[in-house]
Design a protein around this motif. Structure first.
Motif, PDB file in Angstrom:
ATOM      1  N   ARG A 161       0.746  -0.935  -0.044  1.00  0.00           N
ATOM      2  CA  ARG A 161      -0.025   0.042  -0.353  1.00  0.00           C
ATOM      3  C   ARG A 161       0.482   1.359  -0.162  1.00  0.00           C
ATOM      4  NH1 ARG A 161      -1.487   3.010   4.110  1.00  0.00           N
ATOM      5  NH2 ARG A 161      -0.863   2.378   5.543  1.00  0.00           N
ATOM      6  N   SER A 162       1.597   1.140   0.789  1.00  0.00           N
ATOM      7  CA  SER A 162       2.346   2.313   1.508  1.00  0.00           C
ATOM      8  C   SER A 162       3.627   2.479  -0.175  1.00  0.00           C
ATOM      9  CB  SER A 162       3.579   2.563   1.952  1.00  0.00           C
ATOM     10  OG  SER A 162       4.295   1.240   2.184  1.00  0.00           O
ATOM     11  N   SER A 163       4.328   1.628  -1.058  1.00  0.00           N
ATOM     12  CA  SER A 163       4.742   1.765  -1.700  1.00  0.00           C
ATOM     13  C   SER A 163       3.978   2.227  -3.615  1.00  0.00           C
ATOM     14  CB  SER A 163       5.244   0.498  -2.363  1.00  0.00           C
ATOM     15  OG  SER A 163       4.433  -0.357  -2.873  1.00  0.00           O
ATOM     16  N   VAL A 164       3.053   2.150  -3.088  1.00  0.00           N
ATOM     17  CA  VAL A 164       1.963   2.697  -4.712  1.00  0.00           C
ATOM     18  C   VAL A 164       1.965   1.435  -5.121  1.00  0.00           C
ATOM     19  CG1 VAL A 164       0.891   4.555  -3.696  1.00  0.00           C
ATOM     20  CG2 VAL A 164       2.921   4.631  -5.262  1.00  0.00           C
ATOM     21  N   GLY A 165       2.239  -0.075  -4.946  1.00  0.00           N
ATOM     22  CA  GLY A 165       2.720  -0.097  -6.406  1.00  0.00           C
ATOM     23  C   GLY A 165       4.163  -0.624  -6.151  1.00  0.00           C
ATOM     24  N   CYS A 166       5.002   0.410  -6.187  1.00  0.00           N
ATOM     25  CA  CYS A 166       6.504   0.001  -6.613  1.00  0.00           C
ATOM     26  C   CYS A 166       7.767  -1.264  -5.918  1.00  0.00           C
ATOM     27  CB  CYS A 166       7.153   1.534  -6.027  1.00  0.00           C
ATOM     28  SG  CYS A 166       6.143   3.171  -6.876  1.00  0.00           S
ATOM     29  N   LEU A 167       6.349  -1.659  -5.007  1.00  0.00           N
ATOM     30  CA  LEU A 167       7.749  -3.058  -4.346  1.00  0.00           C
ATOM     31  C   LEU A 167       7.130  -3.741  -5.994  1.00  0.00           C
ATOM     32  CD1 LEU A 167       7.897  -5.174  -3.110  1.00  0.00           C
ATOM     33  CD2 LEU A 167       5.647  -5.933  -2.875  1.00  0.00           C
ATOM     34  N   PHE A 168       6.577  -3.859  -7.144  1.00  0.00           N
ATOM     35  CA  PHE A 168       6.902  -3.841  -7.749  1.00  0.00           C
ATOM     36  C   PHE A 168       7.623  -3.965  -9.524  1.00  0.00           C
ATOM     37  CE2 PHE A 168       2.027  -4.956  -5.750  1.00  0.00           C
ATOM     38  CZ  PHE A 168       2.119  -6.062  -5.790  1.00  0.00           C
ATOM     39  N   THR A 169       7.622  -2.701  -9.434  1.00  0.00           N
ATOM     40  CA  THR A 169       8.420  -2.119 -10.754  1.00  0.00           C
ATOM     41  C   THR A 169       9.654  -2.021  -9.931  1.00  0.00           C
ATOM     42  OG1 THR A 169       8.016   0.546  -9.251  1.00  0.00           O
ATOM     43  CG2 THR A 169       5.675  -0.519 -10.236  1.00  0.00           C
ATOM     44  N   ASN A 170      10.116  -2.275  -9.273  1.00  0.00           N
ATOM     45  CA  ASN A 170      11.807  -2.431  -8.509  1.00  0.00           C
ATOM     46  C   ASN A 170      12.363  -3.622  -8.749  1.00  0.00           C
ATOM     47  OD1 ASN A 170      12.465   0.339  -7.807  1.00  0.00           O
ATOM     48  ND2 ASN A 170      10.661   0.275  -6.834  1.00  0.00           N
ATOM     49  N   GLN A 171      13.533  -3.889  -9.429  1.00  0.00           N
ATOM     50  CA  GLN A 171      14.309  -4.504  -8.689  1.00  0.00           C
ATOM     51  C   GLN A 171      14.594  -5.150  -7.363  1.00  0.00           C
ATOM     52  OE1 GLN A 171      17.260  -7.573 -11.346  1.00  0.00           O
ATOM     53  NE2 GLN A 171      17.349  -5.140 -11.824  1.00  0.00           N
ATOM     54  N   ILE A 172      14.407  -5.988  -6.517  1.00  0.00           N
ATOM     55  CA  ILE A 172      14.669  -6.349  -5.368  1.00  0.00           C
ATOM     56  C   ILE A 172      15.905  -7.604  -4.741  1.00  0.00           C
ATOM     57  CG2 ILE A 172      13.787  -5.914  -2.892  1.00  0.00           C
ATOM     58  CD1 ILE A 172      11.372  -4.810  -4.141  1.00  0.00           C
ATOM     59  N   ALA A 173      16.378  -7.297  -4.343  1.00  0.00           N
ATOM     60  CA  ALA A 173      17.276  -7.914  -3.232  1.00  0.00           C
ATOM     61  C   ALA A 173      17.006  -7.907  -1.969  1.00  0.00           C
ATOM     62  CB  ALA A 173      18.430  -8.623  -4.585  1.00  0.00           C
ATOM     63  N   THR A 174      17.069  -9.446  -1.395  1.00  0.00           N
ATOM     64  CA  THR A 174      17.674  -9.171  -0.083  1.00  0.00           C
ATOM     65  C   THR A 174      18.609 -10.040   0.440  1.00  0.00           C
ATOM     66  OG1 THR A 174      15.865 -11.034   0.847  1.00  0.00           O
ATOM     67  CG2 THR A 174      15.257  -8.852   0.399  1.00  0.00           C
ATOM     68  N   GLY A 175      19.631  -9.276   1.161  1.00  0.00           N
ATOM     69  CA  GLY A 175      20.737 -10.566   2.358  1.00  0.00           C
ATOM     70  C   GLY A 175      21.259 -10.305   2.622  1.00  0.00           C
ATOM     71  N   SER A 176      21.818 -10.849   3.643  1.00  0.00           N
ATOM     72  CA  SER A 176      22.771 -10.351   4.879  1.00  0.00           C
ATOM     73  C   SER A 176      24.011  -9.162   4.595  1.00  0.00           C
ATOM     74  CB  SER A 176      23.525 -11.626   5.569  1.00  0.00           C
ATOM     75  OG  SER A 176      24.673 -12.078   4.659  1.00  0.00           O
ATOM     76  N   THR A 177      24.033  -8.778   5.378  1.00  0.00           N
ATOM     77  CA  THR A 177      25.320  -7.391   5.368  1.00  0.00           C
ATOM     78  C   THR A 177      26.376  -8.228   4.043  1.00  0.00           C
ATOM     79  OG1 THR A 177      24.293  -6.042   7.018  1.00  0.00           O
ATOM     80  CG2 THR A 177      26.406  -5.981   6.533  1.00  0.00           C
ATOM     81  N   SER A 178      26.801  -8.845   4.722  1.00  0.00           N
ATOM     82  CA  SER A 178      28.595  -9.298   4.678  1.00  0.00           C
ATOM     83  C   SER A 178      27.943 -10.285   3.250  1.00  0.00           C
ATOM     84  CB  SER A 178      28.731 -10.534   5.569  1.00  0.00           C
ATOM     85  OG  SER A 178      27.863 -12.390   5.527  1.00  0.00           O
ATOM     86  N   ASP A 179      26.639 -10.494   2.969  1.00  0.00           N
ATOM     87  CA  ASP A 179      26.603 -11.751   1.408  1.00  0.00           C
ATOM     88  C   ASP A 179      26.533 -10.498   0.098  1.00  0.00           C
ATOM     89  OD1 ASP A 179      26.519 -13.922   2.013  1.00  0.00           O
ATOM     90  OD2 ASP A 179      24.558 -14.099   2.392  1.00  0.00           O
ATOM     91  N   ILE A 180      26.073  -9.170   0.782  1.00  0.00           N
ATOM     92  CA  ILE A 180      25.974  -7.685   0.003  1.00  0.00           C
ATOM     93  C   ILE A 180      26.293  -7.053  -0.034  1.00  0.00           C
ATOM     94  CG2 ILE A 180      23.955  -5.820  -0.250  1.00  0.00           C
ATOM     95  CD1 ILE A 180      21.764  -7.183   1.571  1.00  0.00           C
ATOM     96  N   ILE A 181      28.146  -6.861   0.537  1.00  0.00           N
ATOM     97  CA  ILE A 181      29.361  -6.276   0.697  1.00  0.00           C
ATOM     98  C   ILE A 181      30.146  -7.411  -0.338  1.00  0.00           C
ATOM     99  CG2 ILE A 181      31.023  -5.406   1.664  1.00  0.00           C
ATOM    100  CD1 ILE A 181      29.504  -5.374   4.235  1.00  0.00           C
ATOM    101  N   SER A 182      30.098  -8.505  -0.276  1.00  0.00           N
ATOM    102  CA  SER A 182      30.343  -9.593  -1.050  1.00  0.00           C
ATOM    103  C   SER A 182      30.038  -9.122  -2.452  1.00  0.00           C
ATOM    104  CB  SER A 182      30.574 -11.137  -1.056  1.00  0.00           C
ATOM    105  OG  SER A 182      31.594 -11.141   0.758  1.00  0.00           O
ATOM    106  N   PHE A 183      29.239  -8.794  -2.884  1.00  0.00           N
ATOM    107  CA  PHE A 183      28.934  -8.905  -3.832  1.00  0.00           C
ATOM    108  C   PHE A 183      28.890  -7.334  -4.636  1.00  0.00           C
ATOM    109  CE2 PHE A 183      25.100  -7.031  -6.792  1.00  0.00           C
ATOM    110  CZ  PHE A 183      24.781  -8.035  -7.267  1.00  0.00           C
ATOM    111  N   LEU A 184      28.102  -6.064  -4.075  1.00  0.00           N
ATOM    112  CA  LEU A 184      28.604  -5.132  -4.534  1.00  0.00           C
ATOM    113  C   LEU A 184      30.108  -5.004  -4.562  1.00  0.00           C
ATOM    114  CD1 LEU A 184      26.854  -3.573  -1.819  1.00  0.00           C
ATOM    115  CD2 LEU A 184      25.897  -3.301  -4.229  1.00  0.00           C
TER     116      LEU A 184
END
Length: 265
Positions: A161-184
Motif C-alpha cells: 500500500r505505502s509503495s503504491v505498487g512500487c514493490l513490483f516496479t523495482n528490482q529488489i533483492a535481500t540478503g545478509s550484510t556480509s553477502d551484500i558487501i561481497s556482491f557489491l
C-alpha cells in the motif's frame, strides 16, 4: 461460468485472510494478496504470476477485469462482505489478486546500465518507510533496491500500500550484510554509506560510476560491517537542531543527487 463466493466463512476466503494477516502463511504458501487495479497492473508488468482474481461485480465489471491481464487466472465473483474482509483499504476498485511470491536472491539482479546505481537499506522495520524508499527508487529508476537483514516481510500489505505498487516496479533483492558487501565488491560497485563518522558532504562525491548508496535506520544507523567496507561515508549537512531525518527522505536526497550527476539518464 465464474465461481462465486458470498460467505466470509468460506474455507478458501479464510485461507486468503490468513495470507493477508500473517507473514508465515505467505512464506509457507508462496502466495500473497494484491489489492486494486493499479497495483495488480504494476505486478503484471513486473512479471508476477496471478493465480486468482476475485472481484465484486458492483465495483468492477468483467470488461474491466479482462483488461487487467492477458494471463488466465481463476476468476471468482465475491460479495462486498467478502471483499471487505480481504481488502486492506476501503477505496480500491473491488478487485483482489492472489499472486505468487518472487525470489529476491542477489544473483537474480540484472543491471540496467553499465554503471549501476543501487539503493541499499539495512534492517528497515517500518512498512511505511520501506514503501517510501521503494517509491523513491522507482522515481529515480535505480538499477536495484537491496535490503540487508530484512526485519519485515516484503509482501506485508502495508508495504504494498505505502509503495503504491512500487514493490513490483523495482528490482529488489535481500540478503545478509556480509553477502551484500561481497556482491557489491565483486561487481566493482563503490559503497557510499550515509553516516555521521568520517564523512564528506554528499555533493562532493562522484556518483557517475557504479555506486551503491547505503542507508541505515534512524535509531541506530549502519552496522560496523558497512562502515568498515565503505568506499566513502557521506553526510547531508543539517541546518537545524537535529542531526538526522527520515530515512526515506534522506535516501531521496542522495539518490537524486546521483541521478542529477548522471543528467537524469
Amino acid at each position: 461460468m465464474n465461481k462465486e463466493i458470498t460467505s466470509v466463512q468460506n474455507a478458501y476466503i479464510k485461507e486468503l485472510f490468513q495470507l493477508k494477516e500473517k507473514s508465515r502463511e505467505r512464506k509457507k504458501s508462496g502466495l500473497f494478496l494484491i489489492e486494486g487495479a493499479r497495483e495488480i497492473g504494476l505486478a503484471i508488468k513486473g512479471n508476477y504470476h496471478l493465480e486468482t482474481l476475485l472481484y465484486v461485480p458492483e465495483l468492477c465489471s468483467e470488461a474491466q477485469l479482462n483488461n487487467l491481464t492477458t494471463q488466465h487466472p481463476t476468476i471468482i465473483e465475491i460479495s462486498k462482505e467478502v471483499y471487505q474482509k480481504l481488502a486492506h483499504r476501503d477505496t480500491t476498485e473491488g478487485v483482489i489478486a492472489v499472486a505468487k511470491i518472487k525470489s529476491h536472491d542477489l544473483n537474480n539482479i540484472k543491471f540496467k546500465s553499465e554503471f549501476p546505481l543501487i539503493l541499499v537499506a539495512e534492517a528497515p522495520e517500518k512498512p511505511g518507510n520501506i514503501g517510501a524508499i521503494l517509491r523513491t527508487a522507482d522515481a529515480a529508476n535505480v538499477d536495484a533496491v537491496i535490503i540487508a537483514n530484512p526485519k519485515t516481510d516484503l509482501y506485508n500489505p502495508n508495504i504494498i500500500r505505502s509503495s503504491v505498487g512500487c514493490l513490483f516496479t523495482n528490482q529488489i533483492a535481500t540478503g545478509s550484510t556480509s553477502d551484500i558487501i561481497s556482491f557489491l565488491k565483486g561487481h566493482g560497485i563503490a559503497i557510499y554509506c550515509a553516516a555521521l563518522q568520517a564523512s564528506e558532504v554528499y555533493t562532493t562525491q562522484d556518483f557517475t560510476k557504479a555506486s551503491a548508496i547505503v542507508m541505515g535506520t534512524e535509531a541506530s544507523g549502519l552496522s560496523d560491517a558497512w562502515l568498515q567496507q565503505s568506499t566513502q561515508n557521506i553526510i547531508i549537512p543539517m541546518q537545524g537542531e537535529i542531526d538526522s531525518m527520515n530515512v526515506s527522505v534522506a535516501a531521496g536526497i542522495l539518490i537524486f543527487e546521483a541521478r542529477r550527476q548522471r543528467n537524469f539518464k
